[in-house]
Write a protein that holds these residues in place. Sequence first.
Motif, PDB file in Angstrom:
ATOM      1  N   VAL A 112       0.854  -1.198   0.000  1.00  0.00           N
ATOM      2  CA  VAL A 112       0.000   0.000   0.000  1.00  0.00           C
ATOM      3  C   VAL A 112       0.883   1.239   0.000  1.00  0.00           C
ATOM      4  O   VAL A 112       1.772   1.373   0.849  1.00  0.00           O
ATOM      5  CB  VAL A 112      -0.936   0.011   1.220  1.00  0.00           C
ATOM      6  N   SER A 113       0.642   2.131  -0.944  1.00  0.00           N
ATOM      7  CA  SER A 113       1.425   3.367  -1.026  1.00  0.00           C
ATOM      8  C   SER A 113       0.490   4.562  -0.859  1.00  0.00           C
ATOM      9  O   SER A 113      -0.500   4.695  -1.584  1.00  0.00           O
ATOM     10  CB  SER A 113       2.146   3.447  -2.372  1.00  0.00           C
ATOM     11  N   ILE A 114       0.799   5.402   0.114  1.00  0.00           N
ATOM     12  CA  ILE A 114      -0.021   6.571   0.444  1.00  0.00           C
ATOM     13  C   ILE A 114       0.789   7.827   0.152  1.00  0.00           C
ATOM     14  O   ILE A 114       1.978   7.899   0.479  1.00  0.00           O
ATOM     15  CB  ILE A 114      -0.455   6.529   1.923  1.00  0.00           C
ATOM     16  N   LYS A 115       0.171   8.788  -0.453  1.00  0.00           N
ATOM     17  CA  LYS A 115       0.789  10.101  -0.649  1.00  0.00           C
ATOM     18  C   LYS A 115       0.190  11.062   0.378  1.00  0.00           C
ATOM     19  O   LYS A 115      -0.927  11.563   0.195  1.00  0.00           O
ATOM     20  CB  LYS A 115       0.518  10.614  -2.062  1.00  0.00           C
ATOM     21  N   SER A 116       0.870  11.229   1.482  1.00  0.00           N
ATOM     22  CA  SER A 116       0.509  12.169   2.560  1.00  0.00           C
ATOM     23  C   SER A 116      -0.673  11.691   3.397  1.00  0.00           C
ATOM     24  O   SER A 116      -0.542  11.419   4.585  1.00  0.00           O
ATOM     25  CB  SER A 116       0.229  13.575   2.007  1.00  0.00           C
ATOM     26  N   THR A 117      -1.869  11.627   2.810  1.00  0.00           N
ATOM     27  CA  THR A 117      -3.047  11.209   3.569  1.00  0.00           C
ATOM     28  C   THR A 117      -3.823  10.168   2.775  1.00  0.00           C
ATOM     29  O   THR A 117      -3.698  10.072   1.540  1.00  0.00           O
ATOM     30  CB  THR A 117      -3.980  12.406   3.865  1.00  0.00           C
ATOM     31  N   MET A 118      -4.612   9.390   3.477  1.00  0.00           N
ATOM     32  CA  MET A 118      -5.429   8.386   2.807  1.00  0.00           C
ATOM     33  C   MET A 118      -6.445   9.053   1.888  1.00  0.00           C
ATOM     34  O   MET A 118      -6.985  10.119   2.198  1.00  0.00           O
ATOM     35  CB  MET A 118      -6.168   7.532   3.837  1.00  0.00           C
ATOM     36  N   ASN A 119      -6.715   8.388   0.770  1.00  0.00           N
ATOM     37  CA  ASN A 119      -7.792   8.803  -0.117  1.00  0.00           C
ATOM     38  C   ASN A 119      -8.515   7.543  -0.576  1.00  0.00           C
ATOM     39  O   ASN A 119      -8.224   6.431  -0.100  1.00  0.00           O
ATOM     40  CB  ASN A 119      -7.256   9.626  -1.295  1.00  0.00           C
ATOM     41  N   ALA A 120      -9.432   7.686  -1.510  1.00  0.00           N
ATOM     42  CA  ALA A 120     -10.224   6.542  -1.948  1.00  0.00           C
ATOM     43  C   ALA A 120      -9.340   5.435  -2.525  1.00  0.00           C
ATOM     44  O   ALA A 120      -9.564   4.242  -2.263  1.00  0.00           O
ATOM     45  CB  ALA A 120     -11.259   6.992  -2.980  1.00  0.00           C
ATOM     46  N   SER A 130      -6.087   4.748  -1.876  1.00  0.00           N
ATOM     47  CA  SER A 130      -5.294   4.053  -0.858  1.00  0.00           C
ATOM     48  C   SER A 130      -6.180   3.241   0.079  1.00  0.00           C
ATOM     49  O   SER A 130      -5.768   2.173   0.560  1.00  0.00           O
ATOM     50  CB  SER A 130      -4.429   5.046  -0.077  1.00  0.00           C
ATOM     51  N   GLU A 131      -7.394   3.702   0.334  1.00  0.00           N
ATOM     52  CA  GLU A 131      -8.319   2.913   1.154  1.00  0.00           C
ATOM     53  C   GLU A 131      -8.708   1.624   0.430  1.00  0.00           C
ATOM     54  O   GLU A 131      -8.871   0.576   1.064  1.00  0.00           O
ATOM     55  CB  GLU A 131      -9.553   3.733   1.499  1.00  0.00           C
ATOM     56  N   GLU A 132      -8.805   1.704  -0.900  1.00  0.00           N
ATOM     57  CA  GLU A 132      -9.087   0.487  -1.660  1.00  0.00           C
ATOM     58  C   GLU A 132      -7.915  -0.483  -1.561  1.00  0.00           C
ATOM     59  O   GLU A 132      -8.105  -1.695  -1.433  1.00  0.00           O
ATOM     60  CB  GLU A 132      -9.354   0.845  -3.125  1.00  0.00           C
ATOM     61  N   GLN A 133      -6.684   0.041  -1.590  1.00  0.00           N
ATOM     62  CA  GLN A 133      -5.500  -0.810  -1.414  1.00  0.00           C
ATOM     63  C   GLN A 133      -5.485  -1.458  -0.028  1.00  0.00           C
ATOM     64  O   GLN A 133      -5.129  -2.631   0.119  1.00  0.00           O
ATOM     65  CB  GLN A 133      -4.227   0.012  -1.624  1.00  0.00           C
ATOM     66  N   LEU A 134      -5.862  -0.678   0.989  1.00  0.00           N
ATOM     67  CA  LEU A 134      -5.923  -1.235   2.347  1.00  0.00           C
ATOM     68  C   LEU A 134      -6.941  -2.364   2.421  1.00  0.00           C
ATOM     69  O   LEU A 134      -6.703  -3.386   3.082  1.00  0.00           O
ATOM     70  CB  LEU A 134      -6.279  -0.135   3.352  1.00  0.00           C
ATOM     71  N   GLU A 135      -8.062  -2.195   1.752  1.00  0.00           N
ATOM     72  CA  GLU A 135      -9.081  -3.243   1.717  1.00  0.00           C
ATOM     73  C   GLU A 135      -8.528  -4.509   1.063  1.00  0.00           C
ATOM     74  O   GLU A 135      -8.742  -5.625   1.554  1.00  0.00           O
ATOM     75  CB  GLU A 135     -10.311  -2.738   0.971  1.00  0.00           C
ATOM     76  N   LEU A 136      -7.804  -4.341  -0.047  1.00  0.00           N
ATOM     77  CA  LEU A 136      -7.223  -5.501  -0.731  1.00  0.00           C
ATOM     78  C   LEU A 136      -6.175  -6.190   0.143  1.00  0.00           C
ATOM     79  O   LEU A 136      -6.094  -7.427   0.175  1.00  0.00           O
ATOM     80  CB  LEU A 136      -6.609  -5.061  -2.057  1.00  0.00           C
ATOM     81  N   LEU A 137      -5.373  -5.392   0.856  1.00  0.00           N
ATOM     82  CA  LEU A 137      -4.378  -5.973   1.757  1.00  0.00           C
ATOM     83  C   LEU A 137      -5.047  -6.720   2.894  1.00  0.00           C
ATOM     84  O   LEU A 137      -4.633  -7.839   3.252  1.00  0.00           O
ATOM     85  CB  LEU A 137      -3.456  -4.876   2.309  1.00  0.00           C
ATOM     86  N   ALA A 138      -6.093  -6.146   3.450  1.00  0.00           N
ATOM     87  CA  ALA A 138      -6.835  -6.821   4.530  1.00  0.00           C
ATOM     88  C   ALA A 138      -7.398  -8.154   4.048  1.00  0.00           C
ATOM     89  O   ALA A 138      -7.310  -9.178   4.743  1.00  0.00           O
ATOM     90  CB  ALA A 138      -7.958  -5.904   5.044  1.00  0.00           C
ATOM     91  N   GLN A 139      -7.971  -8.167   2.853  1.00  0.00           N
ATOM     92  CA  GLN A 139      -8.520  -9.405   2.301  1.00  0.00           C
ATOM     93  C   GLN A 139      -7.429 -10.460   2.147  1.00  0.00           C
ATOM     94  O   GLN A 139      -7.627 -11.636   2.447  1.00  0.00           O
ATOM     95  CB  GLN A 139      -9.161  -9.144   0.948  1.00  0.00           C
ATOM     96  N   ALA A 140      -6.252 -10.033   1.692  1.00  0.00           N
ATOM     97  CA  ALA A 140      -5.160 -10.981   1.459  1.00  0.00           C
ATOM     98  C   ALA A 140      -4.598 -11.541   2.768  1.00  0.00           C
ATOM     99  O   ALA A 140      -4.100 -12.672   2.807  1.00  0.00           O
ATOM    100  CB  ALA A 140      -4.051 -10.281   0.674  1.00  0.00           C
ATOM    101  N   LEU A 141      -4.687 -10.749   3.829  1.00  0.00           N
ATOM    102  CA  LEU A 141      -4.124 -11.175   5.115  1.00  0.00           C
ATOM    103  C   LEU A 141      -5.036 -12.094   5.912  1.00  0.00           C
ATOM    104  O   LEU A 141      -4.594 -12.784   6.828  1.00  0.00           O
ATOM    105  CB  LEU A 141      -3.786  -9.952   5.976  1.00  0.00           C
ATOM    106  N   VAL A 142      -6.327 -12.089   5.584  1.00  0.00           N
ATOM    107  CA  VAL A 142      -7.290 -12.885   6.354  1.00  0.00           C
ATOM    108  C   VAL A 142      -7.111 -14.357   6.032  1.00  0.00           C
ATOM    109  O   VAL A 142      -6.972 -14.743   4.873  1.00  0.00           O
ATOM    110  CB  VAL A 142      -8.738 -12.446   6.049  1.00  0.00           C
ATOM    111  N   ARG A 143      -7.108 -15.180   7.092  1.00  0.00           N
ATOM    112  CA  ARG A 143      -6.968 -16.641   6.910  1.00  0.00           C
ATOM    113  C   ARG A 143      -8.117 -17.353   7.591  1.00  0.00           C
ATOM    114  O   ARG A 143      -8.594 -16.943   8.608  1.00  0.00           O
ATOM    115  CB  ARG A 143      -5.639 -17.117   7.496  1.00  0.00           C
TER     116      ARG A 143
END
Length: 387
Positions: A364-372, A374-387
């Motif tokens: 996940v790469s953020i430029k200064s503050t979260m935006n739509a 980067s929040e989508e990237q966070l969602e994808l990372l969360a999905q990938a981390l769930v077991r």
Amino acid sequence: MKNNHITDTIKYVGTDDREIDLFESQYIVPNGVSYNSYVILDEKTAVMDGVDERAEEAWFRNLEQVLDGKLPDYLVVSHMEPDHAGNIQKFMEKYPQAQIVVNAKSLSMLSQFFTLDMSARSVVVKEGDELALGSHVLTFIMAPMVHWPEVMVSYEKTEKILFSADAFGKFGALDTEEDWTCEARRYYFNIVGKYGMQVQALLKKAAALDIQKICPLHGPVLTENLDFYLGKYQLWSSYEPEDQGILIAYATIHGNTGKAANKLAELLRAKGVEKVVVSDLAREDMAEVIEDAFRYDRMVLAAATYDAGVFPCMESFLARLKSKNYQKRTVGIIENGSWAPMAGKVMRESLSQMKEITIQEPVVSIKSTMNAASEEQLELLAQALVR
């Protein structure tokens, strides 16, 4: 002195240190620490290790009370670190008839710490050697790099007691009521953690012994359910995760990276991940975070870019992970940067130097503050981390 009874013939003469703020000048110890020392009373009397210079008066007072006029024949030195060996010279001067039981490596270290020449009064032992005290017999087992090269443990075969040096120790004074596992885990990974292979070697030797009690140099004497403690050391020294869970360790400058870390934690919890620990590396006890990194099977690193690298507390955390032999984990990455994000690259490079680390995409790469985006990237990372 508190209750000093280990057995009818083995007594505790150690001390609690409630005044210490940082153990080894780096580890926060809110409940202090104990310096453990023991006396075996027999035809020959053996003192098993000493204590830190900080506890000199209390230790000699405890010794005199237990010895009750007897003179000690031996001082057995398991470990030369000053929190156990600080009073060796004073002991040998106070009891000139006593001999010091050491191995070859610890013998060579004596002159590094003390001015008194003790070579003529030294009993030098090696692997498998025995010292008969009467009805008690000590067998010496070398335990190099657990966690210094001269370390040895002693097994008393009559009462089936393992004097385990720093192994099986924990932070916290003996009068502290607290869970053994938490502070023993923090102690293990921060102090002994680098040396898993050497701990495994010691555990193999211990498996051949009938052990009924373990007397460590820090923390309580272990007398029940020893398979639990041995099992923890087997697990920890193999670097396998202890629990399923996710540590999110973040390094934030103005708070925006911290917000992203907490947002990811929120997403993970919403997806049913029960154990999510969020740690601010700039403010929390780094040793606690190291403990959690080894405890859980997954970790996420979130950091701001700083001086074309990574924010210093994350840099320090990564260096500590490497030095403690961090391995066998899945790691996610969140980077932040206002104009030229570099934190992700630096973190990935650091992780590449560790064993069996799987980088969980996406980074996940953020430029200064979260935006739509980067929040989508966070969602994808969360999905990938769930077991």
